[in-house]
Design an enzyme around this catalytic site. Structure first.
Site, PDB file in Angstrom:
ATOM      1  CE1 TYR A  15      -4.391  -1.048   0.084  1.00  0.00           C
ATOM      2  CE2 TYR A  15      -3.353  -2.917   1.178  1.00  0.00           C
ATOM      3  CZ  TYR A  15      -4.425  -2.362   0.513  1.00  0.00           C
ATOM      4  OH  TYR A  15      -5.537  -3.115   0.261  1.00  0.00           O
ATOM      5  CE1 TYR A 143      -8.896  -4.589   1.408  1.00  0.00           C
ATOM      6  CE2 TYR A 143      -8.764  -5.374   3.667  1.00  0.00           C
ATOM      7  CZ  TYR A 143      -8.195  -5.210   2.415  1.00  0.00           C
ATOM      8  OH  TYR A 143      -6.917  -5.683   2.184  1.00  0.00           O
ATOM      9  CG  ASP A 249     -13.985 -10.631   7.050  1.00  0.00           C
ATOM     10  OD1 ASP A 249     -13.265 -10.877   8.030  1.00  0.00           O
ATOM     11  OD2 ASP A 249     -13.588 -10.055   6.024  1.00  0.00           O
ATOM     12  CE  LYS A 278      -6.962  -7.055   9.836  1.00  0.00           C
ATOM     13  NZ  LYS A 278      -5.787  -6.422   9.280  1.00  0.00           N
TER      14      LYS A 278
HETATM   15  C1  LIG Z   1     -12.474  -7.466   7.690  1.00  0.00           C
HETATM   16  C2  LIG Z   1     -11.187  -7.900   7.042  1.00  0.00           C
HETATM   17  N1  LIG Z   1     -11.149  -9.033   6.326  1.00  0.00           N
HETATM   18  C3  LIG Z   1     -10.022  -9.471   5.749  1.00  0.00           C
HETATM   19  C4  LIG Z   1      -8.859  -8.747   5.836  1.00  0.00           C
HETATM   20  C5  LIG Z   1      -7.614  -9.242   5.149  1.00  0.00           C
HETATM   21  O1  LIG Z   1      -6.709  -9.680   6.091  1.00  0.00           O
HETATM   22  P1  LIG Z   1      -5.153  -9.869   5.682  1.00  0.00           P
HETATM   23  O2  LIG Z   1      -4.611  -8.484   5.537  1.00  0.00           O
HETATM   24  O3  LIG Z   1      -4.569 -10.602   6.854  1.00  0.00           O
HETATM   25  O4  LIG Z   1      -5.126 -10.651   4.428  1.00  0.00           O
HETATM   26  C6  LIG Z   1      -8.845  -7.560   6.553  1.00  0.00           C
HETATM   27  C7  LIG Z   1      -7.614  -6.765   6.648  1.00  0.00           C
HETATM   28  O5  LIG Z   1      -7.595  -5.639   7.049  1.00  0.00           O
HETATM   29  C8  LIG Z   1     -10.037  -7.118   7.175  1.00  0.00           C
HETATM   30  O6  LIG Z   1     -10.092  -5.969   7.859  1.00  0.00           O
END
Ligand SMILES: Cc1ncc(COP(=O)(O)O)c(C=O)c1O
Length: 442
Positions: A15, A143, A249, A278
């Site tokens: 990014y 996202y 998610d 995370k």
């Molecule tokens: C809600 C959500 N899903 C998926 C992801 C993707 O995770 P990663 O960056 O570990 O691939 C993120 C990353 O910020 C996220 O906030």
């Protein structure tokens, strides 16, 4: 050569527009809520190192868990083999996940957790003799990650534009973005009317739709959009009514970030599939989980080997990562982390409320341990430049100068610290944000 010179010669950062971006922070050490740079600066990590850290950097208990595990087993293939950290972690997770999520599939980051969820949903229907159910319904401003499948289910944005030809089609419906209500209503008087869009889509989608995918309660990278819990409840009810799977998610929201262990608990719902990553490892190592209900799992049990879930990664269920995740769960329980986040939420609500008076603050929102301010150029019209808004790059160095690491998402400034931050440090951050917004934001 300094670390920065060596980095500049060879490394490409995520990014980051490598031509114009300021040099990266040369971090040499982390301790608690702080990061330390090669040139002697001490920075408060106000974004939990991309939303992953909860117990602070270099926590002795977490360090020890990895060191101990490394002495016995660092990694092993997870197809046709198993190990104690993975089984222990599955048992612990099933014990804390919303009731009914009873089967754990491991992968290694948030995007893969989502890829797994989407693939499971599509194959679930195929295995049940309904191969036409292939479409995913997702939300505007969503996202879900940066791999091709995760990009497909994310909203169209500057992140995905260059890859549009690679992405599969997804149905997108309204989220409850109350500050910019898609129905032009007011939360005080509305009946969560934005849910009607999902209802209509599920009605018209008939037997084409496999699943509805949401970031429950908090849409993160899409702008820190915080939901009324009624919307989450409504999504669950509509999925039941129309007979489609619900995928939550919780890559960002899991492990206390929104004030509950999992955001789904705000509306007491159990999704059919949940994605975690995370804070799963307290921000130590890449690990992800996609957990499912027994009903989803059973659709893959068959003498017909083509019904197998053909998916896996080299580092699936890495023992070091599982060990640190287990130690993090211990810390969450022992330290009564949810009570800590509740206190943090109260402090954020009180401290951020006055900032709403600033001319540049369009909306101030708080949920659990996350506070966000949507910055606008005109409060009446709510004009703002979105992710590429110039305000973000202007604020970033101003915070750094004061010793605070915040990384605005364009015109959305947010604060999401590790839970170990002290009350005094939170007060300091809020003062800092107020000062910088007055100074830089006008
Ligand atoms: C809600 C959500 N899903 C998926 C992801 C993707 O995770 P990663 O960056 O570990 O691939 C993120 C990353 O910020 C996220 O906030």
């Amino acid at each position: 050569m300094s670390l920065l010179d060596r980095d500049r010669a060879l490394v490409w950062h995520p990014y980051t527009q490598m031509k114009t971006a300021p040099p990266p922070l040369p971090i040499v050490r982390g301790q608690g809520a702080y990061l330390y740079t090669e040139d002697g600066r001490k920075l408060l990590d106000g974004i939990s190192s991309w939303w992953v850290n909860i117990h602070g950097h270099s926590h002795p208990r977490l360090n020890q868990a990895i060191a101990e595990q490394a002495k016995t087993l660092e990694h092993v293939i997870f197809a046709g083999a198993t190990h104690e950290p993975a089984v222990d972690l599955a048992e612990r997770l099933v014990g804390v996940l919303p009731a009914g999520l009873t089967r754990v599939f491991y992968s290694d980051n948030g995007s893969t957790a989502v890829e797994v969820a989407v693939k499971l949903a599509v194959q679930y229907w195929r295995n049940q003799g309904q191969p036409s159910r292939q479409r995913i319904v997702a939300l505007h401003h969503a996202y879900h990650g940066d791999t091709v499948g995760a990009m497909s289910v994310s909203d169209d944005s500057v992140f995905t534009k260059a890859f549009s030809s690679l992405l599969f089609p997804v149905d997108r419906v309204h989220p409850p973005y109350c500050y910019r209500c898609p129905m032009n209503l007011r939360r005080e008087t509305c009946g969560i009317d934005c849910l009607g869009d999902l209802d209509n889509r599920l009605k018209s989608g008939g037997d084409q739709i496999a699943a509805v995918l949401v970031e429950p309660m908090l849409q993160g990278a899409g702008g820190m959009i915080m939901w009324p819990r009624e919307f989450l409840d409504g999504v669950r009810q509509l999925c039941y009514r129309h007979g489609v799977l619900m995928i939550a998610d919780e890559v960002l929201t899991g492990f206390g970030r929104t004030g509950r262990m999992f955001a789904c608990e705000h509306a007491s719902v159990t999704p059919d599939i949940i994605c975690l990553s995370k804070a799963l490892t307290a921000g130590y190592l890449p690990l992800a989980v996609t957990a499912v209900t027994n009903a989803v799992y059973e659709a893959f049990l068959s003498d017909d080997r083509s019904k197998t879930f053909f998916h896996g990664h080299s580092f699936t269920a890495n023992p070091l990562a599982c060990a640190v995740a287990l130690a993090s769960l211990d810390l969450i329980e022992e330290g009564d982390v949810l009570a800590r986040v509740a206190r943090l939420e109260r402090q954020l609500r009180e401290g951020f409320a006055p900032l709403a008076q600033l001319p540049i603050a369009g909306d101030v929102r708080v949920l659990g341990g996350v506070a966000a301010i949507e910055l606008v150029s005109d409060k009446a019209t709510k004009d703002a430049g979105g992710y590429l808004d110039q305000i973000g790059p202007r604020l970033y160095p101003a915070f750094l100068e004061r010793g605070l690491l915040l990384r605005p998402l364009g015109n959305v400034l947010y604060f999401m610290p590790p839970y170990v931050i002290t009350d005094a440090e939170v007060d300091w951050v809020i003062r800092c944000i107020g000062d910088v917004l007055k100074e830089v934001g006008g």
